[in-house]
Design an enzyme around this catalytic site. Structure first.
Site, PDB file in Angstrom:
ATOM      1  N   GLU A   1      -9.615   0.439  -2.567  1.00 13.12           N
ATOM      2  CA  GLU A   1      -9.526  -0.409  -1.367  1.00 13.12           C
ATOM      3  C   GLU A   1     -10.776  -0.303  -0.489  1.00 13.12           C
ATOM      4  O   GLU A   1     -10.671  -0.302   0.741  1.00 13.12           O
ATOM      5  CB  GLU A   1      -8.286  -0.040  -0.538  1.00 13.12           C
ATOM      6  CG  GLU A   1      -6.980  -0.313  -1.239  1.00 13.12           C
ATOM      7  CD  GLU A   1      -5.770  -0.227  -0.307  1.00 13.12           C
ATOM      8  OE1 GLU A   1      -5.857   0.494   0.700  1.00 13.12           O
ATOM      9  OE2 GLU A   1      -4.764  -0.888  -0.594  1.00 13.12           O
TER      10      GLU A   1
ATOM     11  N   GLU B   1      -0.731  -2.407  -6.644  1.00  9.91           N
ATOM     12  CA  GLU B   1       0.225  -1.633  -5.848  1.00  9.91           C
ATOM     13  C   GLU B   1       1.248  -2.567  -5.233  1.00  9.91           C
ATOM     14  O   GLU B   1       0.972  -3.219  -4.223  1.00  9.91           O
ATOM     15  CB  GLU B   1      -0.484  -0.868  -4.710  1.00  9.91           C
ATOM     16  CG  GLU B   1      -1.358   0.260  -5.169  1.00  9.91           C
ATOM     17  CD  GLU B   1      -2.028   1.001  -3.998  1.00  9.91           C
ATOM     18  OE1 GLU B   1      -1.497   0.961  -2.872  1.00  9.91           O
ATOM     19  OE2 GLU B   1      -3.093   1.602  -4.244  1.00  9.91           O
TER      20      GLU B   1
HETATM   21  C1  GAL Z   1      -2.742   1.815  -0.158  1.00  4.22           C
HETATM   22  C2  GAL Z   1      -3.525   2.878  -0.912  1.00  4.22           C
HETATM   23  C3  GAL Z   1      -2.581   3.847  -1.605  1.00  4.22           C
HETATM   24  C4  GAL Z   1      -1.510   4.299  -0.658  1.00  4.22           C
HETATM   25  C5  GAL Z   1      -0.793   3.107  -0.095  1.00  4.22           C
HETATM   26  C6  GAL Z   1       0.300   3.431   0.879  1.00  4.22           C
HETATM   27  O1  GAL Z   1      -3.532   1.212   0.773  1.00  4.22           O
HETATM   28  O2  GAL Z   1      -4.364   2.284  -1.853  1.00  4.22           O
HETATM   29  O3  GAL Z   1      -3.312   4.927  -2.093  1.00  4.22           O
HETATM   30  O4  GAL Z   1      -2.094   5.038   0.349  1.00  4.22           O
HETATM   31  O5  GAL Z   1      -1.692   2.318   0.599  1.00  4.22           O
HETATM   32  O6  GAL Z   1       1.255   4.202   0.300  1.00  4.22           O
END
Ligand code: GAL
Length: 828
Positions: free
Chosen positions: A183, A252
């Protein structure tokens, strides 16, 4: 090969990708999908972070992921656990990333390796080893050669290890994709031109490693080709890759959210999560990963922060302990099987979308052989009744219906037809285990050491905590002496000790006495401690203990966020008219001690033969070590220890850390929705559908079965702020009730866990029953023999299957206007 051996070989290899490991897999992509050996594919992936469980748990977690319809496991690589000291590496136990990848391979699944090595992940310092921070001239996550050399060194090390074991798909292994950075697109603007250079450097460095499979960069719309930009979030249906030659990928999909000390329990409904997935595939997505599929536990000091809890359950489809989180796991499984069955048409079909208005859209995927359809209703409140290709469909608000043949609705995201499990905690049950544990204790040795101002080094300045400790411990003692003679302007006046700290926890002592403690609120770290203190004429000893609770892991320049007491530290005396005299102690000579004596002496180690006391067990005494022995609960179900009554500290079982604890930190009173009021409709956020208001933000702590012996076990606690260990007990976690509330025509499967059987059917009605699991009530009509049929089918069984049909459950007295459902509550 002679025949018999050849047959043996094929039998042994059935279902095991590893047998074909010599065969390289070609992974490529186009604007539509990731391709395996030239064929476009649909990927259903889930994140399982190897150090958030134990190596003994991995095979079962991965098996459950596969059974849940996943074909890929995604993990980060956690730099700071592998290189805790520069150039000293650790890949043992649950840090054995190679073994983890091989376990994925043995299960016949693919892997996505997110090397980072900055990972965020609610992981201490975002995965960076803290020694990096203390390297002269370093700047993290930007074009700085001290940093980039280290990043390249570690990334290369991991790539080489994976290559050596032939684990990249290009070598016949399971790893089909790798990720560099994490990110960075969300941060890049803060780093100016150097940020842009760093982005390009990352891409070139990654490419130069020749792994033979594609690299991704998540949340990086300007990812330099051939890096693929991917999406992260609760929804990614609106995401379109900037580069039209890369597929729509979601690295994600947040299955819930993480928890903070003082925070509530987040819940994301099965209906909303499946909705987000179905919409993503409706809108052309072809790779989707759950973050997290299994969240697990932050053992040791790996929790990020500040203030990430030890549990990292995340409301993921597999709960912290590896149990199926039902109905989420099962409702997604049905979706996965369906999407997989549509793989060809989703990746090769023509796409047409029909807009009905009021946020209702139908999407038709079409090849010469087949068509599949999605009908989505993004309206947050109104159900939609539409006529599509001559048939009428009702699509509930905020849901997607899937019609794999474009005729019959086989799945609707808002209609959950699988088991809901109510998990319960059962008492230990081990033979001869007394109802309460007997305790020994020891004070943390402070009287003759730190409370006397004795440390190991001194400087005329307040030190930043990471700099002083290298984060080897949560604790740093700051000690100084203030001489106040009779001429001193503050002599004899009312005096306040004022400490400006960047957190996270402060305990202050003056002349050997504890004068107060304070800690940061969630979401912040800086605070000012102010306490009236009594100063003597002559020498006064000011002793401050600063404790960190997980280092920051996210945000621009998060790595430079200071921790510990940076000052000012002042004695403030009041004279008349609100005027004050300030004695600034910040540049006094400060003596330091890193960590606790008990940590140094490894009191948590079972072999430690230090003296423990059995008499006068102290209660609510700060800085106290406690020890007890206990028997492991019988059976195989997950074990937790209930630490209700304790203050804040750290716990170890048989010398292994089960993490920080802080049950005295209660979640906010406000903001909880009663379960039945949790409306899945409308965009999810982490403040929606929370529970646990006003209760300890974490009361139960996971004790992995592999930490336990059959005979005696030892629990050691260090309580920093004081608590009462008398209520501590061990429990197992299992399914208490298995419920269903399924539509007519569907089949309900109910199952207990851990070999236990259904003992009773507490409720069953095939009609128009109301309410939810644990609180069903009969409606106006039902089939009269349903209860007896279900008892017959289920009682005494570990699991049972019931068709929700009149043919199976008898005819009912429900009128034709009533849509029947089968509601059951079975007791395990
Ligand atoms: C995203 C990040 C993950 C985790 C998630 C929240 O922004 O890439 O590593 O932190 O948020 O759980």
């Amino acid at each position: 090969m002679e025949w018999s051996r050849r047959i043996l070989f094929s039998v042994m290899c059935l279902g095991f990708v590893s047998c074909f490991s010599a065969l390289a897999t070609n992974v490529s992509y186009d604007g539509r999908a990731i391709k395996i050996n030239g064929e476009r594919r649909v990927f259903l992936s889930g994140s399982i972070h190897y150090p958030r469980s134990t190596e003994e748990m991995w095979p079962e977690l991965i098996r459950k992921a596969k059974e849940g319809g996943l074909d890929t496991i995604e993990t980060y690589v956690f730099w700071n656990i592998h290189e805790p000291i520069r150039r000293q590496y650790d890949f043992t136990g649950n840090k054995d990333i190679i073994r983890f990848l091989k376990t994925v391979q043995d299960a016949g699944l693919y892997a996505v390796l997110r090397i980072g090595p900055y990972v965020c992940a609610e992981w201490n310092y975002g995965g960076f080893p803290v020694w990096l921070h203390n390297m002269p001239g370093i700047e993290l996550r930007t074009m700085n050669t001290v940093y980039t050399n280290e990043m390249q060194n570690f990334t290369t090390l991991i790539v080489d290890m994976v290559k050596k074991e032939k684990l990249f798909a290009s070598q016949g292994g399971p790893v089909i994709i790798a990720q560099i950075e994490n990110e960075y697109g969300n941060m890049i603007s803060n780093y100016g031109d150097a940020g842009k250079q760093y982005l390009n450097w990352c891409a070139n460095m990654a490419e130069s490693l020749n792994i033979g499979v594609p690299w991704i960069m998540c949340q990086q719309s300007d990812a330099p080709p051939p890096m693929i930009n991917t999406c992260n979030g609760w929804y990614c249906d609106d995401f379109t890759p900037t580069n039209p030659n890369t597929p729509k990928m979601w690295t994600e999909n947040w299955t819930g959210w993480f928890k903070n000390w003082g925070g509530k329990d987040p819940h994301r409904t099965a209906e909303d999560l499946s909705y987000s997935v179905a919409r993503f595939f409706q809108t052309g997505g072809t790779f989707q990963n759950y973050y997290m599929y299994h969240g697990g536990t932050n053992f040791g000091r790996v929790a990020g922060g500040p203030y990430i809890t030890t549990t990292y359950d995340y409301d993921a489809p597999l709960d912290e302990f590896g149990n199926l989180n039902q109905p989420k796991w099962g409702h997604l499984k049905e979706l996965h099987l369906l999407l997989k069955s549509m793989e060809k048409v989703l990746t090769y079909g023509d796409v047409n979308t029909i807009v009905f208005g009021n946020s209702v859209n139908a999407t038709v995927y079409n090849t010469s052989e087949t068509s599949s359809c999605f009908i989505g209703n993004a309206n947050q409140t109104s159900d939609a009744t539409i006529t599509f290709q001559g048939t009428q469909y009702t699509i509930p608000a905020w849901s997607v219906s899937i019609l794999p043949d474009c005729k019959k609705e086989v799945y609707n995201t808002a209609k959950v037809n699988v088991q809901t499990s109510i998990m319960v905690k059962k008492p230990n049950g081990a033979e001869d285990e007394p109802s309460s544990l007997s305790w020994e204790w020891r004070p943390e040795d402070v009287r003759d050491t730190t409370l006397q101002g004795k440390g190991t080094f001194a400087v005329n300045q307040l030190l930043e905590q990471k700099q002083a400790t290298n984060d080897a411990t949560d604790y740093l003692w700051y000690m100084t002496t203030v001489n106040i003679d009779k001429q001193d302007p503050i002599f004899g006046l009312d005096t306040t000790l004022k400490v400006n700290t960047t957190g996270h926890v402060l305990h202050a002592f003056v002349n050997g006495k504890h004068v107060g403690s304070q800690w940061a609120k969630i979401g912040g770290s800086n605070f000012v401690f102010e306490q009236k203190v009594k100063v003597n004429s002559g020498k006064n000893l000011i002793v401050l203990l600063s404790a960190t609770v997980g280092l920051k892991n996210y945000g621009p320049f998060f790595d430079t966020a200071p921790t510990g007491i940076l000052g000012a530290v002042e004695l403030v005396a009041k004279i008349q008219n609100d005027e004050t005299i300030i004695k600034n102690l910040s540049s006094y000579k400060w003596t330091y001690k890193v960590g606790l004596n008990g940590e140094e002496r490894q009191l948590y180690d079972v072999q430690s033969h230090k003296k423990w006391y059995t008499e006068d067990l102290p209660i609510n005494r700060m800085m106290t070590w406690y020890k007890t022995s206990f028997k492991a609960p019988l059976g195989t179900e997950p074990v937790v220890v209930d630490l209700q009554g304790l203050g804040k500290g750290h716990a170890w079982v048989n010398g292994q850390s089960i993490g920080r604890y802080w049950p005295s930190f209660l979640a906010d009173e406000d903001g909880c929705s009663i379960d039945s009021q949790c409306d899945y409709r409308g965009p999810y956020s982490d403040s929606k559908c929370v529970t646990n208001c006003g209760k300890p933000s974490q009361r139960y702590y996971h004790v992995p079965r592999s930490f336990l012996h059959d005979d005696e076990n030892t629990l050691v606690l260090f309580d920093e702020i004081g608590g009462n260990p008398s209520f501590i007990n061990f429990k197992t976690i299992t399914v208490g009730s298995a419920c269903g509330n399924v539509h007519e025509g569907k089949t309900l499967e109910l199952s207990c866990q851990g070999g236990r059987t259904i003992s009773e059917i507490r409720f069953a009605s095939f009609g128009d029953a109301q309410g939810t699991c644990g609180a069903f009530e009969k409606g106006t009509c039902e089939a009269s023999i349903a209860l007896s049929v279900i008892k017959q089918a289920c009682v005494g069984k570990e699991s049972c299957t019931i068709d929700a049909s009149e043919a199976n459950l008898g005819s009912s007295n429900c009128g034709s206007g009533i849509t029947k459902r089968l509601a059951v509550e079975a007791i395990c």
